[in-house]
Design an enzyme around this catalytic site. Structure first.
Site, PDB file in Angstrom:
ATOM      1  N   CYS A  86       0.877  -1.173   0.000  1.00 39.19           N
ATOM      2  CA  CYS A  86       0.000   0.000   0.000  1.00 39.19           C
ATOM      3  C   CYS A  86       0.914   1.223   0.000  1.00 39.19           C
ATOM      4  CB  CYS A  86      -0.998  -0.015   1.157  1.00 39.19           C
ATOM      5  SG  CYS A  86      -0.313   0.152   2.818  1.00 39.19           S
TER       6      CYS A  86
HETATM    7  C1  RB5 Z   1      -4.212   5.150   0.620  1.00 41.73           C
HETATM    8  O1  RB5 Z   1      -4.360   6.505   0.426  1.00 41.73           O
HETATM    9  C2  RB5 Z   1      -3.306   4.881   1.791  1.00 41.73           C
HETATM   10  O2  RB5 Z   1      -3.975   5.165   2.969  1.00 41.73           O
HETATM   11  C3  RB5 Z   1      -2.849   3.467   1.782  1.00 41.73           C
HETATM   12  O3  RB5 Z   1      -2.191   3.183   0.586  1.00 41.73           O
HETATM   13  C4  RB5 Z   1      -1.866   3.071   2.873  1.00 41.73           C
HETATM   14  O4  RB5 Z   1      -0.813   3.956   2.930  1.00 41.73           O
HETATM   15  C5  RB5 Z   1      -2.454   2.831   4.180  1.00 41.73           C
HETATM   16  O5  RB5 Z   1      -1.745   2.510   5.135  1.00 41.73           O
END
Ligand code: RB5
Length: 156
Positions: A66
């Site tokens: 993420c």
């Molecule tokens: C998405 O905007 C973001 O919150 C996600 O990719 C991650 O960083 C969450 O921990």
């Protein structure tokens, strides 16, 4: 060679694509569970998909990406039997396998570059659980925590 399930949200899908290419070139069997575009999605959905692949024994290991690496780590660790670790350096990548026996590697695409991420993936995959008694004991305690089913009053 391993069967590796991958998942990412919109913050991580580009890095995931590079990891998929790398793993295929290494001869691993890749199960790419998405996402594949910059359209915003929810990281827990991908953590769940990768976790299910491991629980159902369709995959041996998982990799989640993420933006920060934090969201997918938190989400994946809610699945009993999943030991997800976020690693942004080589020391953590090795120890996450040798000591902590992680079965899911989590990465933050907005934190590290592609080459470092691929190095971390390589080290993590090439390391294995030591089986040392103290680590078996500690992981046994982690397992017991899963069984307790405790719930924080102020957890959302
Ligand atoms: C998405 O905007 C973001 O919150 C996600 O990719 C991650 O960083 C969450 O921990």
């Amino acid at each position: 060679m391993s069967r590796i399930a991958l998942g990412a949200d919109h913050g991580g899908y580009l890095l995931k694509a590079s990891i998929v290419d790398y793993l295929k070139a290494q001869g691993h069997q890749v199960i790419d569970l998405g996402t594949h575009t910059s359209e915003p999605v929810d990281y827990p959905d991908y953590a769940l998909a990768v976790g299910k692949a491991l629980v159902q024994e369709d995959a041996d290991l998982g990799i989640l990406v993420c933006g920060s690496g934090v969201g997918v780590t938190v989400a994946a660790n809610k699945i009993p039997g999943i030991r997800a670790g976020m690693c942004h350096d080589s020391f953590s990548a090795r120890q996450a396998r040798e000591d902590d026996n992680t079965n899911v590697l989590c990465l933050g695409a907005r934190v590290i570059g592609v080459q470092l991420a691929l190095d971390i993936v390589r080290i993590w995959l090439n390391s294995s659980f030591s089986g040392a008694e103290r680590h078996v004991r500690r992981l046994g305690k982690v397992k017991e925590m899963e069984r307790m089913g405790l719930s924080a009053r102020h957890g959302q």
